[in-house]
Design an enzyme around this catalytic site. Structure first.
Site: not given
Ligand code: CMC
Length: 442
Positions: A268, A307, A363
């Protein structure tokens, strides 16, 4: 003839149910009537991480994820970032409308007079270890504020809610700056209420021996724009934490402390810090393909990408990229920007990221600006928490006034042991035989 209902057939019993659809949603509580017998507690919705469950009706922030749209109270983020300032945007978020001149002046005055904190807070910050993470200090000090303002327990009183809102928006920069000065071993700087919201914050952070700190107007405005971009983001992890905790009717300081704690996490608000650490580890444009390969294989994540709601470019990231150029004119170019730009270019051409609709989020570039402005990386999530306070307070007030809200209490699907009798310790199996069963639960 079309009807705003959903008909469900339960194939276990052959029974049909008609459930109303409102705002393109069904109430999962309506599923409870779907039973196989009178003893059956009824069907529940199973949604770990609330990926497809609305927990409230809100009028504050609208995100259209697949189009990359963000609006506060109907105003596009691009217009606010260009024409508004943080305190005016905070007013809009909290009150629902943009202020007229008179109300804006009153609001500025009402927030600014709360920038001081009780002297005991200083002592409290002093007692943290010299290397304490400022976000940890912020969780502690915001929570501690509840002990200074017992009147905040009166959450159903409009005037009390207004007061806590002004206090929190007014004090967050001071708490954040004290956390920073503590980590540097520098004396705390008291607020200068002649300066703007962000100008005063910069003064409390960076003032040395000069009698009056003069913020650089470009950096002051850049920080103000970043604050506008971070002010609210509907039901994200920290706002959900805030709403969940506040639903117990605790005071706003305790609820905001919970929100700050949620924001601290690397998925986050802590992602801005994690992005810089990642870019520093990558170290050069040449090593990007190697890292992209790692991220694709699930070895770490490309921080600052992806996201839950945006399945398109985060509109805030676009604005931040522009702000970066303005900041670099003053501070000089942060060399990490070249790695970030190339990382983005490669990722946006790579099928792994394209097919999953993973784009840069807020971010990805914000940390590069903060670093160029002289903030240590540990301060980055704190810089997110300060402006988000207006969003949290608006969300809190909306929750408290919403007659449909109750204490948050999700259901679970129990998959543990059935009923069993207590066995005295002397009669239980030897430890080595039990190790596997025990370690599973820790
Ligand atoms: N790098 C590599 N793969 C990713 C990433 C990433 N940053 N984000 C998602 N994926 C992949 C994930 O492995 C999954 O793949 P598969 O379908 O093959 O298993 C797919 O994309 C869907 O991901 P998810 O984890 O189910 O998506 P989510 O909605 O639960 O997570 C998130 C959203 C923001 C936590 C995630 O994209 C992430 O961890 N990003 C990196 C951390 C980040 O930048 N966070 C800031 C978010 S924006 C500001 C805020 O909210 O604070």
């Amino acid at each position: 003839m079309s009807k705003d209902t959903l008909t469900i057939t339960d194939n276990r019993t052959g029974k049909q149910y008609e459930i109303p659809i409102e705002h393109n949603a069904i109430r999962t509580a309506d599923l409870r009537q779907i039973k196989t017998s009178v003893e059956d507690a009824g069907l529940v919705g199973y949604d770990p991480a609330l990926t497809n469950t609305a927990t409230c009706k809100s009028k504050i922030t609208c995100i259209v994820g697949d189009k990359g749209i963000l609006r506060y109270r109907g105003y596009p983020i691009e217009e606010l970032a260009e024409k508004s300032n943080y305190l005016e945007t905070a007013y809009l978020i909290v009150k629902g409308e943009l202020p007229d001149r008179k109300h804006f002046e009153m609001w500025k005055q009402n927030v600014t007079i709360h920038s001081m904190v009780h002297e005991n807070i200083k002592k409290f910050v002093d007692e943290f270890r010299y290397d304490a993470h400022p976000m940890g200090i912020l969780v502690g000090t915001v929570g501690a504020l509840s002990t200074f303002y017992p009147d905040a327990k009166d959450i159903f009183d409009l005037e009390s809610r207004r007061l806590q809102t002004r206090r929190l928006i007014g004090k967050l920069p001071t708490l954040a700056a004290f956390a920073y000065r503590h980590s540097r071993g520098l004396p705390y700087v008291y607020p200068d209420n002649d300066l703007s919201y962000t100008g005063n914050f910069l003064s409390m952070l960076f003032k040395m021996t000069e009698l009056k700190y003069q913020p650089n107007p470009v950096l002051e405005r850049a920080l103000d724009v970043l604050f506008i971009l971070h002010a609210d983001h509907e039901q994200n992890c920290s706002t959900n934490a805030l709403r969940s905790v506040a639903s117990s009717q605790v005071d706003a300081y305790s609820a905001v402390a919970a929100a700050v704690a949620a924001l601290y996490g690397p998925l986050h608000g802590g992602a801005n810090e994690a992005v810089i650490r990642m870019l520093m580890e990558i170290g050069s444009v040449k090593r990007i393909p190697e890292y992209i390969k790692k991220f694709k294989s699930g070895e770490g994540r490309l921080m600052g990408f992806g996201h839950r709601v945006y399945k398109n470019y985060d509109p805030r990231a676009k604005i931040i990229k522009r702000v970066a150029d303005e900041v670099f004119q003053v501070t000089g170019r942060n060399p990490l920007i070249d790695i970030a730009l190339e990382l983005e270019r490669i990722a946006l051409e790579d099928d792994y990221f394209v097919s999953r609709k993973l784009y840069p989020n807020v971010d990805f570039y914000s940390g590069i600006i903060y670093q160029a402005m002289g903030f240590p990386v540990t301060m980055f999530p704190v810089l997110f928490a300060i402006p988000r306070t207006s969003g949290w307070m608006a969300q809190w007030a909306e929750l408290v006034r919403d007659p449909e809200q109750k204490i948050t209490r999700p259901r679970q699907i129990y998959i543990g042991e059935g009923a069993r009798s207590y066995v005295p310790i002397a009669q239980r199996p030897q430890p080595d035989m039990r190790e596997d069963a025990v370690s599973e639960s820790i």
